[in-house]
Design a protein around this motif. Sequence first.
Motif, PDB file in Angstrom:
ATOM      1  N   GLU A   1       8.810  11.828   0.872  1.00  0.00           N
ATOM      2  CA  GLU A   1       8.977  12.120   2.294  1.00  0.00           C
ATOM      3  C   GLU A   1       7.654  12.667   2.806  1.00  0.00           C
ATOM      4  N   ASN A   2       7.407  12.560   4.104  1.00  0.00           N
ATOM      5  CA  ASN A   2       6.165  13.129   4.629  1.00  0.00           C
ATOM      6  C   ASN A   2       6.372  14.491   5.275  1.00  0.00           C
ATOM      7  N   ALA A   3       7.630  14.890   5.442  1.00  0.00           N
ATOM      8  CA  ALA A   3       7.922  16.202   6.022  1.00  0.00           C
ATOM      9  C   ALA A   3       9.090  16.833   5.268  1.00  0.00           C
ATOM     10  N   LEU A   4       8.959  18.103   4.998  1.00  0.00           N
ATOM     11  CA  LEU A   4      10.054  18.857   4.394  1.00  0.00           C
ATOM     12  C   LEU A   4      10.520  19.836   5.459  1.00  0.00           C
ATOM     13  N   ASP A   5      11.633  19.482   6.101  1.00  0.00           N
ATOM     14  CA  ASP A   5      12.114  20.282   7.224  1.00  0.00           C
ATOM     15  C   ASP A   5      13.548  20.719   6.985  1.00  0.00           C
ATOM     16  N   ALA A   6      14.137  21.343   7.986  1.00  0.00           N
ATOM     17  CA  ALA A   6      15.499  21.865   7.866  1.00  0.00           C
ATOM     18  C   ALA A   6      16.498  20.764   7.507  1.00  0.00           C
ATOM     19  N   ASN A   7      16.251  19.549   7.966  1.00  0.00           N
ATOM     20  CA  ASN A   7      17.165  18.447   7.659  1.00  0.00           C
ATOM     21  C   ASN A   7      17.153  18.071   6.179  1.00  0.00           C
ATOM     22  N   LEU A   8      16.037  18.271   5.504  1.00  0.00           N
ATOM     23  CA  LEU A   8      15.908  17.862   4.106  1.00  0.00           C
ATOM     24  C   LEU A   8      15.920  19.022   3.113  1.00  0.00           C
ATOM     25  N   SER A   9      15.826  20.240   3.598  1.00  0.00           N
ATOM     26  CA  SER A   9      15.655  21.374   2.685  1.00  0.00           C
ATOM     27  C   SER A   9      16.832  21.552   1.718  1.00  0.00           C
ATOM     28  N   ALA A  10      18.057  21.441   2.193  1.00  0.00           N
ATOM     29  CA  ALA A  10      19.219  21.599   1.306  1.00  0.00           C
ATOM     30  C   ALA A  10      19.240  20.497   0.252  1.00  0.00           C
ATOM     31  N   SER A  11      18.960  19.275   0.666  1.00  0.00           N
ATOM     32  CA  SER A  11      18.908  18.154  -0.266  1.00  0.00           C
ATOM     33  C   SER A  11      17.786  18.344  -1.287  1.00  0.00           C
ATOM     34  N   PHE A  12      16.641  18.855  -0.840  1.00  0.00           N
ATOM     35  CA  PHE A  12      15.512  19.120  -1.725  1.00  0.00           C
ATOM     36  C   PHE A  12      15.917  20.115  -2.812  1.00  0.00           C
ATOM     37  N   ILE A  13      16.557  21.205  -2.416  1.00  0.00           N
ATOM     38  CA  ILE A  13      16.971  22.232  -3.377  1.00  0.00           C
ATOM     39  C   ILE A  13      17.981  21.661  -4.366  1.00  0.00           C
ATOM     40  N   THR A  14      19.012  21.021  -3.864  1.00  0.00           N
ATOM     41  CA  THR A  14      20.060  20.479  -4.724  1.00  0.00           C
ATOM     42  C   THR A  14      19.508  19.448  -5.695  1.00  0.00           C
ATOM     43  N   THR A  15      18.713  18.526  -5.182  1.00  0.00           N
ATOM     44  CA  THR A  15      18.163  17.470  -6.022  1.00  0.00           C
ATOM     45  C   THR A  15      17.234  18.041  -7.076  1.00  0.00           C
ATOM     46  N   ALA A  16      16.311  18.916  -6.668  1.00  0.00           N
ATOM     47  CA  ALA A  16      15.315  19.452  -7.599  1.00  0.00           C
ATOM     48  C   ALA A  16      15.929  20.345  -8.673  1.00  0.00           C
ATOM     49  N   THR A  17      17.001  21.055  -8.360  1.00  0.00           N
ATOM     50  CA  THR A  17      17.590  21.976  -9.338  1.00  0.00           C
ATOM     51  C   THR A  17      18.638  21.320 -10.233  1.00  0.00           C
ATOM     52  N   THR A  18      18.988  20.073  -9.954  1.00  0.00           N
ATOM     53  CA  THR A  18      19.987  19.379 -10.782  1.00  0.00           C
ATOM     54  C   THR A  18      19.414  18.111 -11.422  1.00  0.00           C
TER      55      THR A  18
ATOM     56  N   PHE B   1      10.292  27.671  -2.256  1.00  0.00           N
ATOM     57  CA  PHE B   1      10.417  28.952  -2.951  1.00  0.00           C
ATOM     58  C   PHE B   1      11.755  29.072  -3.675  1.00  0.00           C
ATOM     59  N   ALA B   2      12.817  28.507  -3.112  1.00  0.00           N
ATOM     60  CA  ALA B   2      14.135  28.557  -3.763  1.00  0.00           C
ATOM     61  C   ALA B   2      14.114  27.796  -5.090  1.00  0.00           C
ATOM     62  N   VAL B   3      13.517  26.620  -5.096  1.00  0.00           N
ATOM     63  CA  VAL B   3      13.435  25.830  -6.331  1.00  0.00           C
ATOM     64  C   VAL B   3      12.543  26.552  -7.345  1.00  0.00           C
ATOM     65  N   TYR B   4      11.422  27.065  -6.878  1.00  0.00           N
ATOM     66  CA  TYR B   4      10.491  27.789  -7.739  1.00  0.00           C
ATOM     67  C   TYR B   4      11.201  28.989  -8.377  1.00  0.00           C
ATOM     68  N   GLY B   5      11.898  29.770  -7.570  1.00  0.00           N
ATOM     69  CA  GLY B   5      12.631  30.924  -8.075  1.00  0.00           C
ATOM     70  C   GLY B   5      13.745  30.547  -9.034  1.00  0.00           C
ATOM     71  N   PHE B   6      14.433  29.455  -8.754  1.00  0.00           N
ATOM     72  CA  PHE B   6      15.501  28.970  -9.632  1.00  0.00           C
ATOM     73  C   PHE B   6      14.972  28.744 -11.039  1.00  0.00           C
ATOM     74  N   MET B   7      13.806  28.145 -11.140  1.00  0.00           N
ATOM     75  CA  MET B   7      13.241  27.861 -12.453  1.00  0.00           C
ATOM     76  C   MET B   7      12.975  29.156 -13.222  1.00  0.00           C
ATOM     77  N   TYR B   8      12.363  30.125 -12.570  1.00  0.00           N
ATOM     78  CA  TYR B   8      12.050  31.385 -13.256  1.00  0.00           C
ATOM     79  C   TYR B   8      13.302  32.205 -13.535  1.00  0.00           C
ATOM     80  N   ASP B   9      14.299  32.113 -12.673  1.00  0.00           N
ATOM     81  CA  ASP B   9      15.570  32.795 -12.919  1.00  0.00           C
ATOM     82  C   ASP B   9      16.257  32.241 -14.166  1.00  0.00           C
ATOM     83  N   ASN B  10      15.923  30.996 -14.528  1.00  0.00           N
ATOM     84  CA  ASN B  10      16.512  30.339 -15.698  1.00  0.00           C
ATOM     85  C   ASN B  10      15.534  30.268 -16.870  1.00  0.00           C
TER      86      ASN B  10
END
Length: 124
Positions: free
Chosen positions: A18-35, A63-72
């Motif tokens: 994607e060329n933009a990471l905005d509010a429309n994609l942020s939830a999908s980004f977190i879910t996809t990256a952490t699973t 930051f949520a994805v980054y933190g998820f990794m360190y939390d685990n």
Amino acid sequence: MKFKIDTKEKIVVFCPEENALDANLSASFITTATTLPGLETRNLILDLHLIETADDAGIEAIFAVYGFMYDNNRSCAITGLNNILTARLKAEGPENLNLAPTMAEAIDLVMMEELERELLDGME
């Protein structure tokens, strides 16, 4: 969200197409990256070279994805950022944020942290 993943022995590279990471994609980004498949035993590299802009929700998602990794008890590095996104992440993120200008340096960062964890676990 379209993305590419590259799974290596101890690393998963996640590259949103994607060329933009905005509010429309942020939830999908977190879910996809952490699973991502195999992520439970591997470190993560966020390759964001296609992302040109990110709003506040997009920055928080990174930051949520980054933190998820360190939390685990795993590592994360971010690479491929343009100058504007690099400046925002440095200004708003933790002081020890793993930002790497190249993929090779990102791999080195997460592998060094992996080695540190293995050494510290062996000392206990």
